[in-house]
Design an enzyme around this catalytic site. Structure first.
Site, PDB file in Angstrom:
ATOM      1  CG  HIS A  17      -1.934  -1.009   1.333  1.00 26.17           C
ATOM      2  ND1 HIS A  17      -2.140  -1.767   2.466  1.00 26.17           N
ATOM      3  CD2 HIS A  17      -2.851  -1.438   0.432  1.00 26.17           C
ATOM      4  CE1 HIS A  17      -3.144  -2.602   2.258  1.00 26.17           C
ATOM      5  NE2 HIS A  17      -3.585  -2.433   1.023  1.00 26.17           N
ATOM      6  CE  LYS A  41     -13.085  -6.601   1.385  1.00 23.46           C
ATOM      7  NZ  LYS A  41     -11.870  -5.976   0.889  1.00 23.46           N
ATOM      8  NE  ARG A  90      -2.818  -7.096  -4.546  1.00 20.30           N
ATOM      9  CZ  ARG A  90      -3.624  -7.127  -3.496  1.00 20.30           C
ATOM     10  NH1 ARG A  90      -3.184  -7.598  -2.360  1.00 20.30           N
ATOM     11  NH2 ARG A  90      -4.865  -6.731  -3.582  1.00 20.30           N
ATOM     12  CB  SER A 128      -4.466  -6.599   4.457  1.00 21.26           C
ATOM     13  OG  SER A 128      -4.157  -5.317   3.992  1.00 21.26           O
TER      14      SER A 128
HETATM   15  P1  ADP Z   1      -9.549  -3.653  -0.883  1.00 17.18           P
HETATM   16  O1  ADP Z   1     -10.144  -4.274   0.323  1.00 17.18           O
HETATM   17  O2  ADP Z   1     -10.379  -2.562  -1.488  1.00 17.18           O
HETATM   18  O3  ADP Z   1      -8.979  -4.623  -1.889  1.00 17.18           O
HETATM   19  P2  ADP Z   1      -6.890  -3.231   0.077  1.00 17.18           P
HETATM   20  O4  ADP Z   1      -6.630  -2.502   1.337  1.00 17.18           O
HETATM   21  O5  ADP Z   1      -6.648  -4.686   0.057  1.00 17.18           O
HETATM   22  O6  ADP Z   1      -8.347  -2.832  -0.318  1.00 17.18           O
HETATM   23  O7  ADP Z   1      -6.052  -2.571  -1.101  1.00 17.18           O
HETATM   24  C1  ADP Z   1      -6.158  -1.215  -1.406  1.00 17.18           C
HETATM   25  C2  ADP Z   1      -5.481  -0.940  -2.730  1.00 17.18           C
HETATM   26  O8  ADP Z   1      -4.098  -1.259  -2.648  1.00 17.18           O
HETATM   27  C3  ADP Z   1      -6.031  -1.747  -3.898  1.00 17.18           C
HETATM   28  O9  ADP Z   1      -5.992  -0.932  -5.043  1.00 17.18           O
HETATM   29  C4  ADP Z   1      -5.055  -2.882  -4.030  1.00 17.18           C
HETATM   30  O10 ADP Z   1      -5.025  -3.394  -5.324  1.00 17.18           O
HETATM   31  C5  ADP Z   1      -3.767  -2.174  -3.678  1.00 17.18           C
HETATM   32  N1  ADP Z   1      -2.761  -3.088  -3.168  1.00 17.18           N
HETATM   33  C6  ADP Z   1      -2.837  -3.858  -2.061  1.00 17.18           C
HETATM   34  N2  ADP Z   1      -1.713  -4.586  -1.896  1.00 17.18           N
HETATM   35  C7  ADP Z   1      -0.899  -4.258  -2.937  1.00 17.18           C
HETATM   36  C8  ADP Z   1       0.397  -4.687  -3.363  1.00 17.18           C
HETATM   37  N3  ADP Z   1       1.086  -5.598  -2.667  1.00 17.18           N
HETATM   38  N4  ADP Z   1       0.910  -4.131  -4.492  1.00 17.18           N
HETATM   39  C9  ADP Z   1       0.186  -3.229  -5.173  1.00 17.18           C
HETATM   40  N5  ADP Z   1      -1.033  -2.791  -4.849  1.00 17.18           N
HETATM   41  C10 ADP Z   1      -1.574  -3.294  -3.737  1.00 17.18           C
END
Ligand code: ADP
Length: 166
Positions: A17, A41, A90, A128
């Site tokens: 992030h 969620k 990703r 996460s």
């Molecule tokens: P959501 O629950 O909406 O998927 P996340 O908190 O998991 O939210 O992710 C928020 C944003 O960060 C999303 O656009 C996700 O694709 C991006 N993201 C999460 N982890 C990574 C990573 N390791 N590399 C690139 N982008 C990431």
């Protein structure tokens, strides 16, 4: 002043992030990382905790601020006048959902574009959910989350698998 948002659950914030937020901050004048409250969620961290961890992780980035939103993202985009929604991609597995969301948001808030940044190769496996699994079994998560929040995340998640009766 081009203002953009980086929305997500951030439950908890990871180095993946922070990488996306940092790269957005290099491209745009103002970046707002938004903790989006998703009723579908059940998060491990409260919104206040997720905001606090995001603030600690991005304190070194002067043009980044943190907020939360519990309604439609398109409503937030309009409210603050964002020109774009920045998302990280990703893998192909992210694509179908993100593509659908991007088209929906374009319909609801046509003034904003969705921009996808390709994950950095170092973080392409990182989520996460993975952090939560490793931390629950007291594995080393120091390579996965910013140093500023390592203690917070470990404290909350340590032994979580025991609490869930596994
Ligand atoms: P959501 O629950 O909406 O998927 P996340 O908190 O998991 O939210 O992710 C928020 C944003 O960060 C999303 O656009 C996700 O694709 C991006 N993201 C999460 N982890 C990574 C990573 N390791 N590399 C690139 N982008 C990431």
């Amino acid at each position: 002043m081009a203002k953009v948002i980086c929305p997500g659950s951030f439950d908890p914030v990871t180095n993946g992030h922070v990488d996306i937020i940092t790269r957005a901050a290099a491209l745009f004048d103002e970046v707002i990382a938004v903790v989006v409250v998703n009723p579908g969620k059940s998060p491990s961290f409260t919104v206040a905790e997720r905001i606090d961890m995001l603030k600690k992780s991005t304190a070194h980035l002067p043009n980044v601020s943190i907020d939360s939103h519990s309604g439609l993202l398109a409503g937030y985009v309009k409210q603050i006048g964002a020109v774009a929604i920045i998302k990280g991609l990703r893998a192909m597995s992210d694509f179908e959902y993100e593509f659908q969301m991007a088209l929906t948001n374009k319909k609801l808030a046509p003034e904003a574009e969705t921009i996808f940044l390709t994950t950095s190769i170092d973080y392409m496996y990182l989520s996460s959910g993975l952090v939560k699994q490793v931390a629950a079994f007291e594995g080393d998560i120091s390579a996965f989350v910013p140093a500023e929040v390592l203690g917070d995340v470990e404290l909350r998640l340590r032994g979580r698998h025991l609490a869930e009766g596994d």
